[in-house]
Design a protein around this motif. Structure first.
Motif, mmCIF file in Angstrom:
data_model
loop_
_atom_site.group_PDB
_atom_site.id
_atom_site.type_symbol
_atom_site.label_atom_id
_atom_site.label_comp_id
_atom_site.label_asym_id
_atom_site.label_seq_id
_atom_site.Cartn_x
_atom_site.Cartn_y
_atom_site.Cartn_z
ATOM 1 N N LEU A 16 -4.770 -3.704 9.628
ATOM 2 C CA LEU A 16 -3.873 -4.527 8.805
ATOM 3 C C LEU A 16 -4.305 -5.981 8.750
ATOM 4 N N LEU A 60 -3.711 6.730 2.835
ATOM 5 C CA LEU A 60 -4.133 5.498 3.490
ATOM 6 C C LEU A 60 -5.434 4.948 2.929
ATOM 7 N N ASN A 89 -11.914 -1.071 1.796
ATOM 8 C CA ASN A 89 -10.701 -1.879 1.869
ATOM 9 C C ASN A 89 -10.845 -3.076 2.802
ATOM 10 N N ALA A 110 -5.068 2.301 11.218
ATOM 11 C CA ALA A 110 -5.206 1.591 9.943
ATOM 12 C C ALA A 110 -5.243 0.107 10.251
ATOM 13 N N SER A 165 -12.563 4.754 3.013
ATOM 14 C CA SER A 165 -11.566 3.702 3.252
ATOM 15 C C SER A 165 -12.180 2.351 3.586
ATOM 16 N N ASN A 176 -0.817 -9.387 10.206
ATOM 17 C CA ASN A 176 -0.635 -8.289 9.254
ATOM 18 C C ASN A 176 -0.731 -8.876 7.851
ATOM 19 N N PHE A 202 -0.660 -7.459 5.096
ATOM 20 C CA PHE A 202 0.142 -6.757 4.087
ATOM 21 C C PHE A 202 1.566 -7.311 4.020
ATOM 22 N N GLU A 241 -5.848 2.080 0.356
ATOM 23 C CA GLU A 241 -5.456 0.686 0.569
ATOM 24 C C GLU A 241 -5.816 0.107 1.935
ATOM 25 N N TYR A 242 -6.049 0.963 2.917
ATOM 26 C CA TYR A 242 -6.277 0.483 4.282
ATOM 27 C C TYR A 242 -7.634 0.951 4.814
#
Length: 252
Positions: free
Chosen positions: A65, A42, A228, A63, A225, A72, A74, A45-46
């Motif tokens: 988004l 994770l 991101n 996570a 993370s 979202n 993504f 990217e998140y």
């Protein structure tokens, strides 16, 4: 309303699962549960944060988004624009339940797979088959079983990990208030993260205990993370530019 059944190759021999992405499948959410067992994937990217469950009062990792409840970033053209799909999404309509079974003379609660037949991904006409014509499991279902094992292990591990981090004073509120561009500002409430200064100031005994329990790796992955968030901001800016261009005078 969900309708769970114990999965079996007789009652569900024709079951198929749609594997596309979109609001029609419930994918238009701003965050999804995350599990320590997938932090390494994770964090590439998140952004990973913590939230306190309003019902139980326990910590849950998530996570991020998007910056809004139903956003979202993504989702794109029926796909999911990332190389890793969070387990909470990948598992689709399946979940692990428990069934009492007698093993070696003892009654035990054994994990078994259930399916929500009211889930929007469940279909009998198209999508990935769950069982082979002769009754065996398909590669798709074998993959889902692996995802569910990771989710199951991650839930138990995460509960202990977050309780230890909270006891060490490492969990602190995060003010995610982002100026996306000159006209748009977004804020996400209720998020928490790891306090870097408190982590650096931990005494040797506490730091050693967290290390021996295996929790420090997850702590550093969560911290890593956070870069991101910039990726999400860039995607939000891109979509706002497209939205503005579509509404400019002279556009059809």
């Amino acid at each position: 309303m969900a309708r769970y059944e114990l999965l079996n190759n007789v009652a569900h021999r024709d079951l198929r699962v749609a594997t596309g992405f979109g609001p029609e499948f419930g994918d238009d959410v701003g965050m999804v549960p995350a599990f320590p067992s997938e932090f390494a994937e994770l964090q590439r990217e998140y952004p990973i944060f913590l939230r306190k469950d309003a019902a139980t009062g326990e910590w849950q990792s998530v996570a991020l988004l998007g910056f809004e409840q139903r956003e979202n970033l993504f989702l794109q053209d029926g796909g999911w624009n990332a190389t890793y799909l969070p387990g909470a999404v990948a598992k689709g309509p399946f979940l692990i339940g428990f069934q009492e079974q007698r093993i070696e003379g003892e009654l035990r609660q054994e994990p078994v797979m259930h399916v929500d037949l009211e889930h929007p991904r469940v279909t009998m006409r198209s999508g990935e088959p769950v069982f082979l014509p002769q009754g065996g499991t398909t590669p798709y279902l074998d993959h889902i079983a692996g995802v569910l094992r990771g989710v199951h292990d991650g839930i138990a591990y995460g509960a202990a990990m977050f309780a230890a981090l909270d006891a060490a004073g490492l969990i602190q509120p995060v003010q995610l208030d982002v100026q996306v561009d000159g006209r748009h500002r977004v804020a996400v409430n209720g998020l928490h993260g790891i306090d870097r200064e408190r982590l650096a100031a931990l005494d040797d005994a506490t730091l050693s205990a967290l290390h021996r329990a295996g929790y420090l790796e997850g702590v550093y992955l969560m911290l890593a993370s956070l870069h991101n968030v910039r990726r999400l901001m860039a995607e939000k800016q891109r979509r706002l530019r497209l939205q503005d261009a579509a509404t400019m005078p002279g556009k059809d």
